[in-house]
Design an enzyme around this catalytic site. Structure first.
Site, PDB file in Angstrom:
ATOM      1  N   ARG A  45      -0.726  -9.351   1.398  1.00  8.36           N
ATOM      2  CA  ARG A  45      -2.179  -9.453   1.263  1.00  8.36           C
ATOM      3  C   ARG A  45      -2.783  -8.153   1.811  1.00  8.36           C
ATOM      4  O   ARG A  45      -2.234  -7.549   2.737  1.00  8.36           O
ATOM      5  CB  ARG A  45      -2.702 -10.648   2.064  1.00  8.36           C
ATOM      6  CG  ARG A  45      -4.206 -10.869   1.938  1.00  8.36           C
ATOM      7  CD  ARG A  45      -4.701 -11.973   2.874  1.00  8.36           C
ATOM      8  NE  ARG A  45      -6.153 -12.102   2.787  1.00  8.36           N
ATOM      9  CZ  ARG A  45      -6.903 -12.818   3.619  1.00  8.36           C
ATOM     10  NH1 ARG A  45      -6.336 -13.465   4.630  1.00  8.36           N
ATOM     11  NH2 ARG A  45      -8.211 -12.872   3.463  1.00  8.36           N
ATOM     12  N   HIS A  46      -3.868  -7.706   1.222  1.00 15.93           N
ATOM     13  CA  HIS A  46      -4.564  -6.532   1.759  1.00 15.93           C
ATOM     14  C   HIS A  46      -5.003  -6.790   3.199  1.00 15.93           C
ATOM     15  O   HIS A  46      -5.074  -7.933   3.659  1.00 15.93           O
ATOM     16  CB  HIS A  46      -5.787  -6.200   0.897  1.00 15.93           C
ATOM     17  CG  HIS A  46      -6.775  -7.333   0.815  1.00 15.93           C
ATOM     18  ND1 HIS A  46      -7.638  -7.652   1.836  1.00 15.93           N
ATOM     19  CD2 HIS A  46      -6.998  -8.244  -0.161  1.00 15.93           C
ATOM     20  CE1 HIS A  46      -8.363  -8.691   1.506  1.00 15.93           C
ATOM     21  NE2 HIS A  46      -7.996  -9.087   0.282  1.00 15.93           N
ATOM     22  N   ARG A  49     -11.051  -6.274   5.033  1.00 10.86           N
ATOM     23  CA  ARG A  49     -12.069  -5.732   4.134  1.00 10.86           C
ATOM     24  C   ARG A  49     -13.439  -6.181   4.595  1.00 10.86           C
ATOM     25  O   ARG A  49     -13.577  -7.069   5.447  1.00 10.86           O
ATOM     26  CB  ARG A  49     -11.825  -6.222   2.700  1.00 10.86           C
ATOM     27  CG  ARG A  49     -11.836  -7.729   2.572  1.00 10.86           C
ATOM     28  CD  ARG A  49     -12.084  -8.202   1.158  1.00 10.86           C
ATOM     29  NE  ARG A  49     -11.858  -9.619   0.986  1.00 10.86           N
ATOM     30  CZ  ARG A  49     -12.690 -10.589   1.392  1.00 10.86           C
ATOM     31  NH1 ARG A  49     -13.816 -10.286   2.010  1.00 10.86           N
ATOM     32  NH2 ARG A  49     -12.394 -11.862   1.179  1.00 10.86           N
ATOM     33  N   ARG A 122      -9.408  -2.298  -2.093  1.00  2.65           N
ATOM     34  CA  ARG A 122      -8.815  -2.782  -0.842  1.00  2.65           C
ATOM     35  C   ARG A 122      -7.295  -2.891  -0.948  1.00  2.65           C
ATOM     36  O   ARG A 122      -6.603  -2.779   0.067  1.00  2.65           O
ATOM     37  CB  ARG A 122      -9.425  -4.122  -0.448  1.00  2.65           C
ATOM     38  CG  ARG A 122      -9.318  -5.254  -1.469  1.00  2.65           C
ATOM     39  CD  ARG A 122     -10.155  -6.430  -1.025  1.00  2.65           C
ATOM     40  NE  ARG A 122     -10.167  -7.576  -1.927  1.00  2.65           N
ATOM     41  CZ  ARG A 122     -10.968  -7.701  -2.975  1.00  2.65           C
ATOM     42  NH1 ARG A 122     -11.795  -6.723  -3.285  1.00  2.65           N
ATOM     43  NH2 ARG A 122     -10.932  -8.798  -3.709  1.00  2.65           N
ATOM     44  N   HIS A 325      -3.527 -10.356  -2.953  1.00  3.38           N
ATOM     45  CA  HIS A 325      -4.547 -11.146  -2.275  1.00  3.38           C
ATOM     46  C   HIS A 325      -3.947 -12.424  -1.687  1.00  3.38           C
ATOM     47  O   HIS A 325      -2.812 -12.805  -2.014  1.00  3.38           O
ATOM     48  CB  HIS A 325      -5.659 -11.492  -3.268  1.00  3.38           C
ATOM     49  CG  HIS A 325      -6.193 -10.291  -3.991  1.00  3.38           C
ATOM     50  ND1 HIS A 325      -7.249  -9.551  -3.523  1.00  3.38           N
ATOM     51  CD2 HIS A 325      -5.787  -9.689  -5.139  1.00  3.38           C
ATOM     52  CE1 HIS A 325      -7.486  -8.544  -4.359  1.00  3.38           C
ATOM     53  NE2 HIS A 325      -6.610  -8.607  -5.339  1.00  3.38           N
ATOM     54  N   ASP A 326      -4.751 -13.121  -0.878  1.00  4.06           N
ATOM     55  CA  ASP A 326      -4.285 -14.379  -0.298  1.00  4.06           C
ATOM     56  C   ASP A 326      -3.963 -15.396  -1.387  1.00  4.06           C
ATOM     57  O   ASP A 326      -3.011 -16.169  -1.259  1.00  4.06           O
ATOM     58  CB  ASP A 326      -5.297 -14.955   0.700  1.00  4.06           C
ATOM     59  CG  ASP A 326      -6.734 -14.978   0.203  1.00  4.06           C
ATOM     60  OD1 ASP A 326      -6.990 -14.539  -0.940  1.00  4.06           O
ATOM     61  OD2 ASP A 326      -7.605 -15.425   0.957  1.00  4.06           O
ATOM     62  N   SER A 327      -4.711 -15.368  -2.492  1.00  8.02           N
ATOM     63  CA  SER A 327      -4.423 -16.279  -3.600  1.00  8.02           C
ATOM     64  C   SER A 327      -3.040 -16.022  -4.190  1.00  8.02           C
ATOM     65  O   SER A 327      -2.374 -16.957  -4.647  1.00  8.02           O
ATOM     66  CB  SER A 327      -5.494 -16.149  -4.693  1.00  8.02           C
ATOM     67  OG  SER A 327      -5.587 -14.809  -5.153  1.00  8.02           O
TER      68      SER A 327
END
Length: 433
Positions: A45-46, A49, A122, A325-327
């Site tokens: 995950r980034h 942000r 990000r 991403h978290d998704s």
């Protein structure tokens, strides 16, 4: 230590309450003599942000307070996020060199190193900061498909198969999360979290409240409407408590990480760690509802599941770093049948900011390949204090478990079984009506 340390969670009793303490378990010399690390595939995950919404949005009008003055534009990686990701890259550098995966100051080739990020600022920035710490003299190329900021189909958690039958099954699985009351039940379970968020925002004194804005009524609407449409992310229709307060939860958690003064981060309220966990639980619930129903996860995770599978069987690859991403982490973990877990020393309990699913591939003494799977993340203290990370002060590393699969005496899965699980997830996608 030739591989990532394991986090063990021990519990001690104090005043009748079980309190967690943490210890890092180093690999034994026997393990290091038996297994050689051959490859690692990392889905990240980034890092930190700025919020996706600005002060002119509903988020800004829900509080009389000013949100944090961010060091980056809306939705972009902050300066702190860059520093933290560089530190994570430096840890992985020490780990990889110690494990014998790469020599110090290695110059990689396109065959042995692959870094690819979603084409969002990000994500690209996270990959750049990570690689600057991971291989500072390696001239590492960060691959991304589009000009920032666009979603790459590899990372876009969109539904590519949608039919009435799919929607029916998906909604049955989502409603099951709330018990007999379905979606309403999901919302009712986190009503105390909603109330805490509104209290911390001082919503009664907000511009929205003073204008008697009809949008305030949305925060009482627990009948969240889920939209499942082809080539779109699963999403919630505007106008419900979970949709609107997810934005507030997201902003609070990012503000908590970014702002050294936790009282200031809570707009002057003195919150406990448990309170922060409650605020984060709103966004965790939002994530679960949209991306962890099994048939939905199988649908949206398919491109990444296929890509990670192919990287794991690539004969020359040594390290793959994917930034999304978290998704992405939530859906991939669900699609692969990872057991439910709750992370220690984190306020986001599933996919904390900057967290990484790490799959390590070993060769054993019998010539067979084995795998270990962990979630690597910076603890709350490491995020807030920006602690330097190394082998003596590693990030948190939490072991993940596949449902229905057995580890050997050394805590490893057979690689063939792990690859078979990837293949099952891909076959499940093909079977979606």
């Amino acid at each position: 230590m030739k591989t990532l340390a394991k986090v063990l969670v021990a519990f001690t009793l104090l005043g009748g309450m079980a309190l967690p303490s943490f210890a890092q378990k180093q690999r034994s010399q026997d393990f290091k003599d038996k297994y050689k690390l051959k490859e690692a595939v990392v889905l990240s995950r980034h890092n930190i942000r700025s919020p996706l919404s600005d002060s002119k949005s509903t988020l800004g009008r829900m509080t009389p307070h000013q949100w944090n003055k961010w060091t980056a534009g809306k939705s972009e990686l902050t300066l702190r996020g860059g520093v933290l990701e560089t530190q994570m890259g430096q840890y992985f550098r020490k780990w990889a060199v110690d494990a014998g995966l790469f020599p110090e100051n290695y110059n990689p080739t396109a065959d042995d190193l692959n870094v690819i990020a979603n084409s969002m600022q990000r994500c690209i920035a996270t990959a750049q900061y990570f690689t600057s710490g991971f291989m500072p003299v390696g001239n590492v190329r960060v691959n991304h498909r589009y000009t920032p900021s666009k979603m790459d189909p590899l990372f876009n958690p969109q539904l590519t198969k949608v039919s009435p039958e799919f929607v029916e099954v998906a909604m049955q699985q989502i409603n099951a999360m709330g018990g007999k009351k379905g979606i309403v039940g999901i919302n009712e379970k986190i009503k105390p979290e909603y109330e805490l968020a509104m209290e911390v925002m001082d919503i009664k004194d907000s511009p929205m409240a003073k204008a008697n804005d009809p949008e305030l009524k949305n925060l009482e609407n627990y009948n969240t409407e889920i939209l499942l449409e082809k080539y779109q992310e699963p999403r919630m229709k505007s106008g419900s408590a979970l949709k609107e307060l997810n934005s507030a939860s997201d902003a609070f958690i990012l503000q908590y990480y970014e702002q050294p003064d936790s009282v200031k981060a809570a707009f002057g309220h003195k919150l406990t760690r448990k309170d922060w966990e409650k605020l984060a639980h709103i966004k965790d619930t939002y994530q679960d509802v949209l991306f962890t129903a099994p048939i939905v996860a199988t649908n949206v995770a398919y491109p990444l599941v296929q890509y990670m599978h192919d990287e794991l069987i690539s004969p020359d690859r040594k390290f793959t770093f994917l930034v999304g991403h978290d998704s992405n982490l939530s859906s991939v973990a669900t699609a692969l049948g990872i057991e439910e877990y709750e992370l220690p020393n984190a306020i986001e309990k599933k996919t904390p900011i900057g967290s990484k699913i790490v799959i390590e591939k070993f060769v054993g003494p019998d010539g067979k390949e084995y795998a270990d799977v962990n979630l690597v993340y910076q603890s709350v203290e490491q995020l807030k204090n920006m602690d330097l990370l190394d082998l003596d002060n590693p990030p948190m590393i939490y072991p993940l478990t596949f449902k229905g699969m057995q580890k050997n005496a050394d805590g490893l899965y057979e690689m063939a079984d792990v690859l078979a699980r990837f293949e099952q997830a891909m076959a499940a996608y093909q079977a979606i009506p």
